[in-house]
Scaffold this motif. Structure first.
Motif, mmCIF file in Angstrom:
data_model
loop_
_atom_site.group_PDB
_atom_site.id
_atom_site.type_symbol
_atom_site.label_atom_id
_atom_site.label_comp_id
_atom_site.label_asym_id
_atom_site.label_seq_id
_atom_site.Cartn_x
_atom_site.Cartn_y
_atom_site.Cartn_z
ATOM 1 N N THR A 1 0.821 -1.222 0.000
ATOM 2 C CA THR A 1 0.000 0.000 0.000
ATOM 3 C C THR A 1 0.852 1.268 0.000
ATOM 4 O OG1 THR A 1 -0.212 -0.306 2.366
ATOM 5 C CG2 THR A 1 -2.095 -0.946 1.016
ATOM 6 N N THR A 2 2.139 1.179 0.352
ATOM 7 C CA THR A 2 2.967 2.391 0.289
ATOM 8 C C THR A 2 3.220 2.801 -1.161
ATOM 9 O OG1 THR A 2 5.160 1.314 0.236
ATOM 10 C CG2 THR A 2 4.186 1.722 2.418
ATOM 11 N N GLY B 1 1.058 3.032 -3.664
ATOM 12 C CA GLY B 1 0.023 3.973 -4.080
ATOM 13 C C GLY B 1 0.064 5.283 -3.306
ATOM 14 N N LEU B 2 0.596 5.226 -2.070
ATOM 15 C CA LEU B 2 0.627 6.434 -1.231
ATOM 16 C C LEU B 2 1.861 7.286 -1.500
ATOM 17 C CD1 LEU B 2 -0.380 5.112 2.328
ATOM 18 C CD2 LEU B 2 -1.807 6.309 0.673
ATOM 19 N N ALA C 1 -0.060 -9.555 1.640
ATOM 20 C CA ALA C 1 0.632 -9.445 2.932
ATOM 21 C C ALA C 1 0.982 -7.992 3.222
ATOM 22 C CB ALA C 1 1.892 -10.297 2.923
ATOM 23 N N GLY C 2 1.230 -7.222 2.161
ATOM 24 C CA GLY C 2 1.574 -5.806 2.314
ATOM 25 C C GLY C 2 0.360 -4.901 2.469
ATOM 26 N N GLY C 3 -0.842 -5.492 2.506
ATOM 27 C CA GLY C 3 -2.040 -4.713 2.789
ATOM 28 C C GLY C 3 -2.928 -4.422 1.595
ATOM 29 N N ASN D 1 8.212 2.359 0.818
ATOM 30 C CA ASN D 1 8.170 1.720 2.130
ATOM 31 C C ASN D 1 9.504 1.944 2.855
ATOM 32 O OD1 ASN D 1 8.225 -0.109 4.296
ATOM 33 N ND2 ASN D 1 6.842 -1.501 3.255
ATOM 34 N N PRO D 2 9.493 2.777 3.915
ATOM 35 C CA PRO D 2 10.767 3.112 4.583
ATOM 36 C C PRO D 2 11.442 1.881 5.172
ATOM 37 C CG PRO D 2 8.869 3.958 5.836
ATOM 38 C CD PRO D 2 8.327 3.447 4.535
ATOM 39 N N ARG D 3 10.647 0.879 5.557
ATOM 40 C CA ARG D 3 11.246 -0.340 6.126
ATOM 41 C C ARG D 3 11.999 -1.109 5.037
ATOM 42 N NH1 ARG D 3 6.259 -2.441 10.044
ATOM 43 N NH2 ARG D 3 6.015 -0.458 11.121
ATOM 44 N N ILE E 1 5.627 8.951 3.669
ATOM 45 C CA ILE E 1 4.654 8.501 4.692
ATOM 46 C C ILE E 1 5.169 8.751 6.103
ATOM 47 C CG2 ILE E 1 3.495 6.829 3.188
ATOM 48 C CD1 ILE E 1 4.922 4.645 4.684
ATOM 49 N N GLY F 1 6.311 11.644 6.761
ATOM 50 C CA GLY F 1 6.082 13.080 6.914
ATOM 51 C C GLY F 1 7.348 13.916 6.820
ATOM 52 N N THR G 1 7.682 15.944 1.016
ATOM 53 C CA THR G 1 6.411 15.912 0.296
ATOM 54 C C THR G 1 6.570 15.058 -0.968
ATOM 55 O OG1 THR G 1 6.937 17.798 -1.090
ATOM 56 C CG2 THR G 1 5.894 18.270 1.040
ATOM 57 N N ILE G 2 5.437 14.711 -1.577
ATOM 58 C CA ILE G 2 5.440 13.951 -2.834
ATOM 59 C C ILE G 2 6.222 14.733 -3.897
ATOM 60 C CG2 ILE G 2 3.930 13.232 -4.740
ATOM 61 C CD1 ILE G 2 1.859 12.448 -2.541
#
Lengths: 108, 385
Positions: free
Chosen positions: B156-157, B159-160, B237-239, B321-323, B340, B342, B345-346
């Motif tokens: 999901t990261t 798309g975000l 698994a990633g949401g 995904n920062p992880r 994500i 913060g 910015t995009i």
């Protein structure tokens, strides 16, 4: 359309009834979330792992689940506020070759 | 502002100066691979195809092999064949030569077996490398770039963060007058209405809806839920829960540009601007199709992390995904996970991606290049017979 915010979850669009967790959320904790432009306190009903979705509005069975302001599928149970929303309580409406023929033709 | 690249005989601009060892048939892979491993400055293309193929399936494989050879990142080509295959080495070499590219041909049955073919191949490849080193650097411009967009191992990261940031970089290249290709038709299912509204004409919108319907129909005709593969187990698994959710996120890679047309797999875009190529959601097949269509550079977003690259085009890896950036930093060029968290910015990350694109176009190696990730796969549209 996009609300960028720091915090535990991200809500992408005003119309959304789910938010995405950007931290691991624990059952029982209360988090601040901006829902339809209003800063609201949301009580997390179940553990929600990083990257997964949490309901920010009650979603009755058979209703559309909305993210990005668009339908991403349909709930198959009543989903309460703060519940984890994933493959156990919602389904896709696309590419469903497993459904009866009439339903498939409607899709195509 | 110009960047330094390579001007090819057909006028197109390359950002790499590769000598390509191109196998035309599965039976020649071992010889091609041994030549690749023995010569400095060459890249390999090996694959399990080239025989027992008919009709449109054969044509698509041929178009792909000739397309990657004619990619402007390639200086010259050594075609390696067996001698009895349908995908005849001399025919492929002839089409490459007709495109204006220096080419040599090696046929194993004519060379007298493995060892002799490898020795001859090494001599030919070394000659091509010496010639390629003599190609001078030339000024090229960002507007000559054809950028491929890909996502793989999404969560999901994507798309975000990762995909919207790539969308910003994609819009910046379109503003320069460049070309962008969005791929992976199955990952438009559920978001096609949004993309169709951005089509330059009603015809292009209808074509887009038709390829999406066809991809969805493939799953439906198999009598299964598309969720068996889309989203993939790792996506889930990633949401990511449904293909609609994945697609709405995927689409953000393509920024806000107007869709100029729909391309067949491995087809070169006929003009500038944003195009959609009809490729499968399998990442390596999709990247190969775009590179065969002339794309010199790929922006590849991932959430879960993926190491794959390409022998021909540099692949810039971006994770939202920062992880994943922490666990797979060796493979990740850009950390968009700052969005994500913060911290950025995009738009800020999009600008960083654009700046890295310029640097990579000017010669800076991507992590996939440093690690020599040379994955290559051609999508099939018929069975081997």
């Amino acid at each position: 359309m996009e609300s960028e915010q720091r915090g535990m979850v991200v809500v992408i669009d005003f119309l959304d009834n789910v938010a995405t967790a950007v931290e691991d959320l624990k059952a029982g904790e209360e988090i601040r979330v901006c829902i339809a432009g209003r800063d609201t306190l949301l009580r997390i009903a179940q553990d929600v792992p990083f990257g997964h979705k949490v309901a920010i509005a009650p979603i009755p069975k058979g209703r559309e689940v909305i993210k990005y302001g668009e339908p991403i599928g349909t709930s198959v149970t009543d989903i309460r506020l703060g519940e984890h929303v994933h493959v156990h309580n919602m389904v896709s409406n696309r590419g469903r070759g497993d459904l009866p023929m009439g339903v498939q033709e409607e899709q195509l | 502002m110009d960047i330094w690249g390579y001007r090819r005989p057909d006028g197109r601009a390359g950002i790499r100066n590769h000598v390509l060892i191109l196998s035309t048939i599965v039976c020649a892979n071992e010889v091609a691979d041994r030549i690749f491993r023995s010569v400095e400055g060459v890249v390999p293309v090996v694959h399990p195809h080239g025989c027992g193929q008919l009709g449109v399936d054969f044509e698509q494989t041929k178009r792909t092999l000739v397309g990657v050879a004619l990619n402007p990142n390639v200086a010259s080509v050594l075609v390696v064949g067996l001698g009895c295959e349908k995908m005849e080495a001399k025919m492929v070499a002839g089409e490459i030569a007709a495109g204006g590219k220096p080419v040599e041909t090696l046929v194993i049955q004519e060379a007298g077996g493995t060892s002799k073919a490898v020795r001859q191949g090494i001599d030919l490849a070394e000659k091509l490398v010496r010639q390629a080193r003599a190609v001078p650097l030339a000024p090229i411009s960002m507007e000559e770039l054809v950028l491929g967009l890909e996502c793989g191992g999404s969560d999901t990261t994507s798309g975000l963060a990762g995909n919207p940031a790539v969308g910003v970089a994609s819009d910046m290249l379109l503003a320069d007058g460049g070309t962008v290709i969005l791929s992976e038709t199955a990952e438009i299912i559920g978001a096609e209405h949004l993309l169709a509204r951005r089509a330059v004409s009603g015809e292009v919108a209808q074509e887009l809806l038709a390829i999406v319907r066809s991809a969805e129909g493939d799953a439906v005709r198999m009598g299964v839920d598309l969720r068996g593969t889309q989203p993939s187990p790792g996506n889930i698994a990633g949401g990511l829960t449904t293909i609609e959710e994945k697609s709405l996120g995927c689409l953000r890679k393509a920024g806000t540009g107007q869709v100029q047309g729909i391309l067949k797999y491995a087809q070169a875009p006929p003009g500038k601007g944003l195009y959609v190529m009809d490729t499968p959601g399998q990442d390596v097949e999709s990247v190969t199709g775009m590179v065969a269509g002339g794309c010199q550079l790929v922006l590849f977003t991932t959430g879960r992390g993926t190491p794959v690259g390409c022998p021909i085009a540099p692949v810039i890896k971006i994770t939202g995904n920062p992880r994943t950036f922490e666990t797979m930093e060796e493979n990740m060029d850009i950390n968009a996970g700052t969005i994500i968290r913060g911290e950025e910015t995009i738009d800020q990350v999009g600008k960083r991606i654009y700046d890295l694109m310029r640097a990579v176009a000017g010669g800076q190696l991507t992590k996939a290049e440093v690690l020599k990730h040379y994955e290559f796969a051609i999508t099939r549209i018929g069975p081997s017979i």
